[in-house]
Scaffold this active site. Sequence first.
Site, PDB file in Angstrom:
ATOM      1  N   LEU A  89       0.817  -1.213   0.000  1.00 20.09           N
ATOM      2  CA  LEU A  89       0.000   0.000   0.000  1.00 20.09           C
ATOM      3  C   LEU A  89       0.856   1.270   0.000  1.00 20.09           C
ATOM      4  CD1 LEU A  89      -2.807  -1.219   2.459  1.00 20.09           C
ATOM      5  CD2 LEU A  89      -2.805  -1.270  -0.056  1.00 20.09           C
ATOM      6  N   ALA A  93       7.061   4.687   0.224  1.00 19.50           N
ATOM      7  CA  ALA A  93       6.994   5.947  -0.535  1.00 19.50           C
ATOM      8  C   ALA A  93       6.313   7.031   0.296  1.00 19.50           C
ATOM      9  CB  ALA A  93       6.241   5.726  -1.840  1.00 19.50           C
ATOM     10  N   ASP A 135       4.788   4.627  -6.853  1.00 24.79           N
ATOM     11  CA  ASP A 135       4.379   4.821  -5.459  1.00 24.79           C
ATOM     12  C   ASP A 135       4.728   6.231  -4.987  1.00 24.79           C
ATOM     13  OD1 ASP A 135       3.919   2.133  -5.774  1.00 24.79           O
ATOM     14  OD2 ASP A 135       4.929   1.516  -3.935  1.00 24.79           O
TER      15      ASP A 135
HETATM   16  C1  MEV Z   1       4.822  -1.596  -6.202  1.00 19.79           C
HETATM   17  O1  MEV Z   1       3.851  -0.844  -5.505  1.00 19.79           O
HETATM   18  C2  MEV Z   1       4.560  -1.531  -7.679  1.00 19.79           C
HETATM   19  C3  MEV Z   1       5.529  -2.330  -8.541  1.00 19.79           C
HETATM   20  O2  MEV Z   1       5.108  -2.143  -9.897  1.00 19.79           O
HETATM   21  C4  MEV Z   1       6.946  -1.878  -8.360  1.00 19.79           C
HETATM   22  C5  MEV Z   1       7.200  -0.491  -8.943  1.00 19.79           C
HETATM   23  O3  MEV Z   1       6.489  -0.050  -9.823  1.00 19.79           O
HETATM   24  O4  MEV Z   1       8.184   0.114  -8.501  1.00 19.79           O
HETATM   25  C6  MEV Z   1       5.436  -3.818  -8.247  1.00 19.79           C
END
Ligand code: MEV
Length: 300
Positions: A89, A93, A135
């Site tokens: 979630l 970030a 994120d």
């Molecule tokens: C992580 O929330 C999302 C992913 O696509 C990784 C990223 O985009 O950095 C799995």
Amino acid sequence: MATRVLRAATAQASGKVILLGEHVVVHGQPAIVAGLGRGVRVEIEPGSAAAPHDPRVDAALRLAANLLGIADEGFALRIRGDLPIGMGLGGSAALAVAILRALAKAADLAVDPTVIAAHAHEIERLFHGTPSGVDSTAAAYGGLLWFEAGPPPRHERLRLPRDLPLVVVLSRTVHSTAVTVGSLRARAAAAPEVYRPVFAAVGELVRAARHAIEADERSRLGELMTMNHGLLRACGVSTPELDDIVDAALAAGASGAKLTGAGGGGAVIALPVGDPQPLSAALAAAGHDCFTTHLSASPG
Ligand code: MEV
């Protein structure tokens, strides 16, 4: 590096849910992401001894000060919030953005969200190795966004004709984004001819979902989300537990459901048909830990 008089400051930032496009966004496809009503709040006290943290949090604090050009004179950092951590979630970030905002406030610096997002992306590397920036962009801007990784990263606010409720269901498994992204990257590098078309197919789902969102076609959006889950599963980033939650949500009447974030554990999002309460009540009665979030209507 400028020496400034710093004061104590607090700031917060929101977590996120990826509606569609996680993982493929690392491989050149778009994603749709939404800021959550839950987040992380930090309090920074300059000149105090730093409280012991995860070493990556201390490194994030030092890097944030460095990126903002603030002399690191030692900071006590307190972290609070209502965002479940390790659940896909966007906790790290949100933490990076909250630290940057608090430091900027502490130093009385006006920092543009573009700069906050770029610095947060840099800090995210401490946690996730090669993040796409989705994120950190969601934490810096909030709202419902179309996102494409860079360089340079690009985002666009999406039009949402009506509030969109989502039920977020937490699995019992904390995950590591770096591990899931790294292992999919290795599989894709070993068989690009197999994975490239799958990533492109997910990209098409994301484009179709954008149209469904902007045209207010909710059942179509649900269908696309469930298809996205199927392809994430095919890519090996789901788990039996997440698949069971998706099935439970669909059996309880959701118009679509999928894992959200990196997978390997973490959370599922389910799109209710209308009122989210019966869906979340059915999932809670089946023993799932869930909460509802509402994405607010926006002209885009
Ligand atoms: C992580 O929330 C999302 C992913 O696509 C990784 C990223 O985009 O950095 C799995």
